[in-house]
Every structure is written in C-alpha cells, then in structure tokens.
Design an enzyme around this catalytic site. Structure first.
Site, PDB file in Angstrom:
ATOM      1  CD  GLU A 275      36.578  93.237  33.300  1.00 46.56           C
ATOM      2  OE1 GLU A 275      35.375  93.575  33.418  1.00 46.56           O
ATOM      3  OE2 GLU A 275      36.910  92.087  33.032  1.00 46.56           O
ATOM      4  CG  ASP A 276      32.163  93.860  34.867  1.00 48.42           C
ATOM      5  OD1 ASP A 276      33.342  93.424  34.897  1.00 48.42           O
ATOM      6  OD2 ASP A 276      31.203  93.156  34.508  1.00 48.42           O
TER       7      ASP A 276
ATOM      8  NE  ARG B 170      24.675  91.306  30.536  1.00 49.19           N
ATOM      9  CZ  ARG B 170      25.804  90.702  30.908  1.00 49.19           C
ATOM     10  NH1 ARG B 170      26.688  91.364  31.613  1.00 49.19           N
ATOM     11  NH2 ARG B 170      26.045  89.452  30.577  1.00 49.19           N
TER      12      ARG B 170
ATOM     13  CG  PHE C  49      26.554  86.905  42.321  1.00 49.69           C
ATOM     14  CD1 PHE C  49      27.620  86.574  41.485  1.00 49.69           C
ATOM     15  CD2 PHE C  49      25.322  87.193  41.761  1.00 49.69           C
ATOM     16  CE1 PHE C  49      27.439  86.537  40.106  1.00 49.69           C
ATOM     17  CE2 PHE C  49      25.137  87.159  40.385  1.00 49.69           C
ATOM     18  CZ  PHE C  49      26.199  86.827  39.564  1.00 49.69           C
TER      19      PHE C  49
ATOM     20  CG  ASP D 181      35.427  87.241  42.079  1.00 46.75           C
ATOM     21  OD1 ASP D 181      35.839  87.370  43.238  1.00 46.75           O
ATOM     22  OD2 ASP D 181      34.657  86.320  41.743  1.00 46.75           O
TER      23      ASP D 181
HETATM   24  P1  5GP Z   1      37.500  87.271  37.501  1.00 43.92           P
HETATM   25  O1  5GP Z   1      38.209  86.673  36.312  1.00 43.92           O
HETATM   26  O2  5GP Z   1      38.186  88.477  38.084  1.00 43.92           O
HETATM   27  O3  5GP Z   1      37.195  86.239  38.554  1.00 43.92           O
HETATM   28  O4  5GP Z   1      36.063  87.602  37.032  1.00 43.92           O
HETATM   29  C1  5GP Z   1      35.651  88.725  36.450  1.00 43.92           C
HETATM   30  C2  5GP Z   1      34.299  88.458  35.842  1.00 43.92           C
HETATM   31  O5  5GP Z   1      33.510  87.556  36.652  1.00 43.92           O
HETATM   32  C3  5GP Z   1      33.529  89.750  35.776  1.00 43.92           C
HETATM   33  O6  5GP Z   1      33.798  90.459  34.596  1.00 43.92           O
HETATM   34  C4  5GP Z   1      32.092  89.251  35.893  1.00 43.92           C
HETATM   35  O7  5GP Z   1      31.627  88.881  34.634  1.00 43.92           O
HETATM   36  C5  5GP Z   1      32.182  87.999  36.763  1.00 43.92           C
HETATM   37  N1  5GP Z   1      31.881  88.325  38.178  1.00 43.92           N
HETATM   38  C6  5GP Z   1      32.725  88.281  39.238  1.00 43.92           C
HETATM   39  N2  5GP Z   1      32.101  88.643  40.374  1.00 43.92           N
HETATM   40  C7  5GP Z   1      30.817  88.926  40.036  1.00 43.92           C
HETATM   41  C8  5GP Z   1      29.668  89.363  40.782  1.00 43.92           C
HETATM   42  O8  5GP Z   1      29.666  89.595  41.999  1.00 43.92           O
HETATM   43  N3  5GP Z   1      28.519  89.559  40.059  1.00 43.92           N
HETATM   44  C9  5GP Z   1      28.439  89.336  38.715  1.00 43.92           C
HETATM   45  N4  5GP Z   1      27.275  89.564  38.120  1.00 43.92           N
HETATM   46  N5  5GP Z   1      29.503  88.909  37.982  1.00 43.92           N
HETATM   47  C10 5GP Z   1      30.680  88.720  38.639  1.00 43.92           C
END
Ligand code: 5GP
Length: 182
Positions: A98-99, A164, A151, A102
């Site tokens: 995963e990138d 990206r 963010f 959050d």
């Molecule tokens: P989660 O389900 O853990 O809240 O979210 C994961 C996804 O939310 C990530 O794969 C990404 O697409 C998006 N996301 C969460 N935080 C960020 C951020 O700081 N920047 C960006 N560009 N996307 C985020």
C-alpha cells in the site's frame, strides 16, 4: 521541486533507501517461498515497482483496483472492487503493498477479504503510515515512514489525479486546493 509543492516531506533518496531496507527484510521473510504481492491501484504502483525490485526471492505480482466512497481526501471504508485479482488467493502467502494507511478502513476490508479467501498468511507493507488518522485497529507489519495528519502527494499519491509521478512525497501549497475547480 514542482511549483505546486510547498514542502518536501520525504526525499527521493530516502524513499529509495527505504525500499532497499524493506526489500532486504522481505527477502529474508519469504526465503524459499513464493509470495503473491498485491498492489492496490493506483497509488501503490511506484512503491510496488521499487520495492519488488529489492526483494530477491521468487514472487508473483497482481493488482486490485478498489474504490471507496468518501470525499477525495478521505476514504469512507465502503469499498467496491473495480478490478479483482487474476490469481487465486487460497493457500498463498499474500503481501499487500500500500501507499498509505490513514483510517485503515481500506486495509481492514482487504485483510478480511483475503482471510475469507483462505490465504495461508497475510502481511501488510505500506510506504507511509498516518497513525493519527486511524479509525479501526489495524497495524502494518512494515511501514516505511510515519507522516503527520496532513494531506500528502507524490510517489503514487494524488490530488485530483495529479502528482502521482513525483519521485518524492510532498505537501501541496494551500492555494492549489482553492484554485482548481475542475
Ligand atoms: P484509508 O482507508 O486507510 O483511510 O485510506 C487509504 C487511502 O486513502 C490511500 O490508499 C489513499 O488513496 C487515500 N489517502 C489517505 N491519506 C492520503 C493523503 O495524505 N494523500 C493522498 N493523496 N491520499 C491519501
């Protein structure tokens, strides 16, 4: 540096060094095995590409595309599979790449899915971890860098499908959010 970026949070060099470090650990972990690395499109693509080239065991790679209903900066956790894996999960050692984690909602959905599909083991590696954003109790087995509750963009992470392709992680200038009404 791109003119829309206010600060570089993690440099290209630091990301590449981290990919080597995590790759070396995963090479040890998967010695003699044939893991299935699962990248979550589109954000994980640059990290997946650099990380996997530093894992020196046999491995297979596949991708999932999932969309979550939320706003453009936060996921809601209600996930829809847009593209499923081509590969069977049963009995496999799954490495989710995963990138960023959050809230953890996307990952928690994927973990449940792979358990349901009878994976032999599931590991989770993320480049970035935003622990303050967590709403479900989920922890990566390996995380590259902790980031504050802000963010971030770059190295796979987008804002309105841009940034990206940056080789580093940065924070956008506030006027970029206001000044783009596409
Ligand atoms: P989660 O389900 O853990 O809240 O979210 C994961 C996804 O939310 C990530 O794969 C990404 O697409 C998006 N996301 C969460 N935080 C960020 C951020 O700081 N920047 C960006 N560009 N996307 C985020």
């Amino acid at each position: 540096m791109h003119s829309d970026i206010q600060d570089v949070l993690i440099s290209t060099e630091d990301i590449q060094a981290k990919c080597r470090e995590l790759g070396a650990q995963l090479t040890d972990e998967y010695e003699g095995k044939f893991p299935l690395a699962v990248g979550v499109l589109k954000g994980a693509l640059p990290f997946m590409s650099d990380l996997l080239r530093n894992i020196h065991t046999h491995l297979e790679m596949d991708f999932m595309d999932i969309s979550s209903y939320g706003n453009e900066m936060r996921s809601s956790g209600e996930v829809k599979i847009e593209k499923d894996l081509d590969t069977k999960v049963e009995g496999r050692d799954i490495l989710i790449v995963e990138d960023i984690i959050d809230s953890g909602l996307t990952l928690s959905y994927l973990m449940d899915l792979f358990k349901y599909r009878k994976a032999n083991s599931i590991k989770l590696v993320t480049l970035l971890d935003k622990p303050e954003g967590r709403t479900v109790d989920i922890k990566a087995d390996m995380a590259g860098f902790e980031v504050p509750n802000e963010f971030v963009v770059g190295y796979g992470l987008d804002y309105q499908e841009r940034y990206r392709n940056l080789s580093y992680i940065g924070i956008l200038k506030p006027e970029v959010y206001g000044g783009n009404d596409e």
